[in-house]
Write a protein that holds these residues in place. Structure first.
Motif: not given
Ligand code: PDD
Length: 281
Positions: A148-177
């Motif tokens: 649990k590190t404060v290295n959260l930039l990808p999480n910040v960008l994902a949450k922002q994308a969710a908010h811009e899409a009118g959603a509350v959270e972003a579920w992240q998908v790995d390269t295996d889908g």
């Protein structure tokens, strides 16, 4: 007045600060924890302390205080801020040193910061009764999401994308889908056969303390859990979906990428687990 705790002192929030060459600030060389506070009590206290110790150990940052000392600081912080329902945030960085990527050669003292704030649990309850929406987004994080590190930039960008899409959270998908987890929550579905599914707790996700508690609640309720990745398509077709975290407990998801889940109402298993969690944590 709000107070924060910084390196041994309780300070007015606006005066509380750390050094410009703190390694947490410069390199995200720091870990954190978040506890929910309900009716004056830390929820799942042990689990969060154990994970803090593990995160520090994985990064070889010495524990800055004993657990007993931390408990004392937290209760004093809550008292000074008059928080009985809310959250406690704790951050420990490797400390302050001249900027150089490698660990400092001399022993340095870790930086410790604690803050707390009030949260409106009633608003969260309403949100859970209505259900929330999520989007999916590529998982762009590093290979040790279990720390649990404060290295959260990808999480910040994902949450922002969710908010811009009118959603509350972003579920992240790995390269295996497969869905790994949300930007600040763990992701779950209930299959048509009534099985709970959540991603296995490997290095690809944070081992949520709420997630672990839900395993116990599910066991007591006689529910089966499959620990594996699931695809967005499986989630669209699921009987229920929900997310878990210290601050949101169990929150039903009613739409993913604009696909309505089942009949668009919060799932009954999610609400049952939310009730069980609030009784037990
Ligand atoms: N987030 N996954 C991620 C990436 C998280 O940041 C969190 C917690 C969780 C859920 O873990 P837990 O059940 O232990 O809270 C899962 C906290 C609340 C935060 O960053 O504010």
């Amino acid at each position: 007045m709000r107070f924060a705790y910084v390196n041994g002192r309780f300070l007015p929030h606006r005066e509380a600060s750390i050094h410009v060459e703190d390694r947490g600030f410069q390199f995200a060389d720091a870990v954190y924890e978040v506890w929910s506070v309900r009716k004056g009590r830390l929820m799942d206290s042990d689990g969060h302390f154990q994970r803090l110790e593990r995160s520090l150990g994985e990064l070889r940052i010495p524990a800055p205080r004993s657990r007993a000392a931390l408990e004392h600081i937290i209760s004093e912080l809550l008292r000074r801020n008059r928080v009985t329902n809310g959250l406690v945030y704790l951050q420990v960085s490797r400390g302050q040193a001249r900027r150089d990527h490698a660990f400092p050669k001399q022993r340095i003292t870790p930086t410790i910061v604690l803050t707390c704030k009030r949260l409106d649990h009633a608003a969260a309850e309403t949100r859970a009764e209505r259900g929330i929406t999520v989007i999916t987004t590529p998982d762009q994080r590093w290979a040790r999401c279990d720390i649990k590190t404060v290295n959260l930039l990808p999480n910040v960008l994902a949450k922002q994308a969710a908010h811009e899409a009118g959603a509350v959270e972003a579920w992240q998908v790995d390269t295996d889908g497969h869905v790994t987890e949300g930007s600040s929550t763990n992701a779950w579905i209930v299959t048509k056969a009534g099985k709970l599914v959540t991603r296995q707790a490997d290095h690809g996700i944070l081992h949520g303390i709420t997630r672990a508690r839900i395993f116990k609640c599910a066991q007591e309720l006689g529910l089966e859990i499959e620990e594996r990745g699931f695809t967005p398509q499986e989630a669209y077709d699921a009987r229920e979906a929900f997310l878990t975290s210290a601050t949101s407990f169990v929150t039903p998801v009613i739409a993913i990428d604009n696909h309505i889940i089942a009949n668009g109402e919060p799932g009954s298993l999610a609400l049952t687990l939310r009730g069980a969690y609030l009784r037990e944590a």
